[in-house]
Design a protein around this motif. Structure first.
Motif, short mmCIF file in Angstrom:
data_model
loop_
_atom_site.label_atom_id
_atom_site.label_comp_id
_atom_site.label_asym_id
_atom_site.label_seq_id
_atom_site.Cartn_x
_atom_site.Cartn_y
_atom_site.Cartn_z
N SER A 154 0.83 -1.21 0.00
CA SER A 154 0.00 0.00 0.00
C SER A 154 0.86 1.26 0.00
O SER A 154 0.60 2.21 -0.75
CB SER A 154 -0.92 -0.02 1.21
N GLN A 155 1.90 1.28 0.82
CA GLN A 155 2.79 2.44 0.87
C GLN A 155 3.55 2.62 -0.44
O GLN A 155 3.72 3.75 -0.91
CB GLN A 155 3.76 2.30 2.03
N ALA A 156 3.98 1.53 -1.04
CA ALA A 156 4.70 1.62 -2.32
C ALA A 156 3.79 2.14 -3.42
O ALA A 156 4.20 2.99 -4.23
CB ALA A 156 5.26 0.26 -2.70
N LEU A 157 2.55 1.66 -3.46
CA LEU A 157 1.59 2.14 -4.46
C LEU A 157 1.27 3.62 -4.25
O LEU A 157 1.16 4.37 -5.21
CB LEU A 157 0.31 1.30 -4.42
N LYS A 158 1.13 4.02 -3.00
CA LYS A 158 0.83 5.43 -2.71
C LYS A 158 1.98 6.33 -3.14
O LYS A 158 1.76 7.37 -3.76
CB LYS A 158 0.55 5.62 -1.22
N ARG A 159 3.22 5.92 -2.85
CA ARG A 159 4.39 6.72 -3.28
C ARG A 159 4.44 6.81 -4.80
O ARG A 159 4.69 7.88 -5.36
CB ARG A 159 5.68 6.11 -2.75
N GLU A 160 4.20 5.69 -5.46
CA GLU A 160 4.25 5.66 -6.93
C GLU A 160 3.17 6.57 -7.53
O GLU A 160 3.44 7.34 -8.45
CB GLU A 160 4.05 4.22 -7.39
N LEU A 161 1.97 6.49 -6.99
CA LEU A 161 0.87 7.33 -7.48
C LEU A 161 1.15 8.80 -7.20
O LEU A 161 0.94 9.65 -8.07
CB LEU A 161 -0.46 6.91 -6.85
#
Length: 110
Positions: free
Chosen positions: A42-49
């Motif tokens: 979730s944190q990785a997806l949020k950073r990427e977005l």
């Protein structure tokens, strides 16, 4: 990892908990392992977005008009279509793609 190519289902299927806990031996530790991985995803997806949407931000303090950018909307929709982080983490656990330590044991389980 490329989360867009995840094999995780988009809908939540019913899982056999007895089968899932065979690797660890404890339901609570299994859930803890999956939840920690889900938080990482979730944190990785949020950073990427956030990095992708940062290109569209307007640095002005007062914006009177709201601008619709079709590229920005499409990027957001692509991330909304992805399976939830918990489903991705569960699929990784089932597919033996996670490395983890359990309790006070010194050996790593795969």
């Amino acid at each position: 990892m490329d989360y867009k190519k995840s094999k995780a289902p988009k809908n939540t299927p019913t899982r056999d908990m007895n089968q899932m806990t065979e690797k660890v031996g404890n339901v609570y530790e299994t859930v803890a392992i999956i939840s920690k991985r889900a938080n990482q995803i979730s944190q990785a997806l949020k950073r990427e977005l956030d990095n992708k949407l940062q290109d569209f931000s307007i640095p002005q303090d007062a914006i009177d008009e709201t601008f619709e950018n079709k590229e920005q909307i499409e990027i957001s929709r692509n991330y909304e279509r992805l399976p939830k982080a918990t489903l991705m983490a569960t699929q990784e656990f089932i597919d033996d793609e996670l490395m983890f330590k359990v309790g006070s044991r010194d050996d790593q389980l795969k």
